[in-house]
Structures are given as C-alpha cells and as structure tokens.
Motif scaffolding. Sequence first.
Motif, short mmCIF file in Angstrom:
data_model
loop_
_atom_site.label_atom_id
_atom_site.label_comp_id
_atom_site.label_asym_id
_atom_site.label_seq_id
_atom_site.Cartn_x
_atom_site.Cartn_y
_atom_site.Cartn_z
N TYR A 63 145.30 58.98 55.57
CA TYR A 63 145.63 58.05 56.64
C TYR A 63 145.51 56.59 56.23
O TYR A 63 144.78 55.79 56.82
CB TYR A 63 144.78 58.34 57.88
N ASN A 64 146.24 56.27 55.17
CA ASN A 64 146.44 54.89 54.77
C ASN A 64 147.95 54.64 54.70
O ASN A 64 148.72 55.34 55.37
CB ASN A 64 145.77 54.63 53.41
N ARG A 65 148.35 53.70 53.89
CA ARG A 65 149.77 53.42 53.70
C ARG A 65 150.10 53.45 52.21
O ARG A 65 150.91 52.66 51.71
CB ARG A 65 150.11 52.05 54.30
N LEU A 66 149.47 54.37 51.52
CA LEU A 66 149.65 54.48 50.08
C LEU A 66 151.01 55.09 49.75
O LEU A 66 151.60 55.79 50.58
CB LEU A 66 148.53 55.34 49.48
N GLU A 67 151.48 54.86 48.53
CA GLU A 67 152.78 55.36 48.10
C GLU A 67 152.76 55.68 46.61
O GLU A 67 151.82 55.33 45.90
CB GLU A 67 153.88 54.33 48.40
N GLY A 68 153.82 56.34 46.18
CA GLY A 68 153.95 56.66 44.76
C GLY A 68 153.40 58.03 44.41
O GLY A 68 153.02 58.82 45.27
N LYS A 69 153.36 58.30 43.13
CA LYS A 69 152.95 59.61 42.63
C LYS A 69 151.44 59.71 42.53
O LYS A 69 150.78 58.81 42.01
CB LYS A 69 153.58 59.86 41.27
N ILE A 70 150.90 60.82 43.00
CA ILE A 70 149.47 61.07 42.92
C ILE A 70 149.10 61.35 41.47
O ILE A 70 149.73 62.18 40.82
CB ILE A 70 149.07 62.26 43.81
N PRO A 71 148.08 60.66 40.93
CA PRO A 71 147.68 60.93 39.54
C PRO A 71 147.27 62.38 39.35
O PRO A 71 146.68 63.00 40.24
CB PRO A 71 146.48 59.98 39.34
N ILE A 72 147.58 62.92 38.19
CA ILE A 72 147.24 64.31 37.87
C ILE A 72 146.33 64.33 36.65
O ILE A 72 146.60 63.67 35.66
CB ILE A 72 148.50 65.14 37.59
N GLY A 73 145.25 65.10 36.76
CA GLY A 73 144.34 65.23 35.63
C GLY A 73 142.89 65.16 36.08
O GLY A 73 142.57 64.64 37.15
N ASN A 74 142.03 65.70 35.24
CA ASN A 74 140.59 65.70 35.52
C ASN A 74 140.29 66.22 36.93
O ASN A 74 140.86 67.19 37.38
CB ASN A 74 140.00 64.32 35.27
N GLN A 75 139.43 65.51 37.64
CA GLN A 75 139.02 65.97 38.97
C GLN A 75 140.15 65.90 40.00
O GLN A 75 140.15 66.63 40.98
CB GLN A 75 137.83 65.14 39.48
N PHE A 76 141.12 65.04 39.77
CA PHE A 76 142.21 64.87 40.74
C PHE A 76 143.02 66.15 40.91
O PHE A 76 143.68 66.35 41.92
CB PHE A 76 143.11 63.71 40.33
N SER A 77 142.98 67.01 39.91
CA SER A 77 143.74 68.26 40.00
C SER A 77 143.03 69.31 40.84
O SER A 77 143.57 70.38 41.08
CB SER A 77 143.98 68.81 38.58
#
Length: 232
Positions: free
Chosen positions: A114-128
């Motif tokens: 619930y923000n106004r973020l955009e673009g591709k979500i980073p992939i790797g490490n804990q983010f996956s």
Amino acid sequence: MPWKFTKECSLKTLNLYANQLTGKIPMSLKHCKRLQVLDLGDNQINGEIPEVIGDLKLLEVLNLSANNLIGEIPLSLSKLTLLESLDLSKNKLIGEIPTKLLSLTFLSVLNFSYNRLEGKIPIGNQFSTFSNDSYKGNIGLCGFPLSKKCDDVEDHLSSGAQRESILSDPGSPFSWKFALVGYGCGAPVGVAIGYILFWRTKRCTEWIEQSFKAKQRQKNEQNRRRRRRRMF
C-alpha cells in the motif's frame, strides 16, 4: 517529532507506535548509534525517510508503517545488514524498490504494501522468500511473486546483456570457464568437421580426376577409330 537527539544518545529501543506523532523524522536520530529497534508505526509522520537511518547499523527492527511518508526508499537502508524486520507499508512512497536492499540477508519480515511503488521487484536472497502480501497495493509493481509480469522483452534484453557482461568481463570466473568449455567442445568438433571436409574434398577431387581421365581415354579411342577408317 520535536525531539533532538544528542551524541550521548544510548537508546537501544525507541518504540513510539500509535502516539499520533506529527512532523518529520529528526535528522538528529543519527546519533543513536546503539538503536536496535525503531518503531514509529501508526502515526502521522510526514516528509521523506532520512538517509541518516542508514547510519544506525545495529538496527534489527525498523517499522515506519501507517504514516504519511513520501519520496523514494533511501539507498542507505541497504547498510542495515543486521535488519530482520522492515515495514514501510501504508505510506505514500514512490519509485522503485532499490536492488541494493538484496544485501539485507537477515530479513525475515518485509512489508512494502500500500504505497505507490513501481517497477520490477528485486529477485534474490531473502526477497525470493516473501509472498505477494509484502507488495500488494502497489499497482505499478511487477514480477515475482506478483501475478503481474514485467515486460518480457525487457527481461530478455536484461538477462542477455547480463550474460554478455559476465562473459566479456576478464575478471569473471565464468569468462575463462566458458572459454575453456567452448574450446574443449569446439576443438574436437572442428577437427571432425575438418576431417569430413578433407575427405569429401579429396574424394571429390579423385572423382573429377577419374572422370576426366575416362573422358580423355574415350576421346583417344575415338581418334584411333577415325584414323583406321581413313586408312581403309
């Protein structure tokens, strides 16, 4: 937030959750180098997330959710390498999620929703390891784990450029490994192809020579017959 923190700040925990705080996060917070928990969630704090929070390198919990924060996610947050919980949900943050945050390898809780973020979500490490609940409510975001896919063409070009960069980098272990593999596989293949072409060429040459000789013998035989006829 009217407080001013001095260099003598020795706080390890600052929990001001749901206190109807207003104003901006004070820059003097950088003096609280021992902070491990900073919880300013569910207030009315505005302005941008200050870069100085990245100086609080002992932080394990950072909660700035449910405020009126604006601007982009500061790159300095990537310095918080001990961070286990990061909650920036329900603000008005814009821009992309910095790929540098992939360095936060201790994260077990992440919430950008619930923000106004955009673009591709980073992939790797804990983010996956995080589910789509960590990113919901940002209509401009795309990529795993969201169902909204990013531009396939851009992904293809990006991955292709990345592979080319890796292979062309003299310092990359992949460059010489791939070169050896290519040489190891290419050399036998090249020899085999050369061998085949050589024998094909040789056979073709022999066939041409034999054909030429046969024709030449045929002509000689015809000439002999003509001479005999003239004689009789």
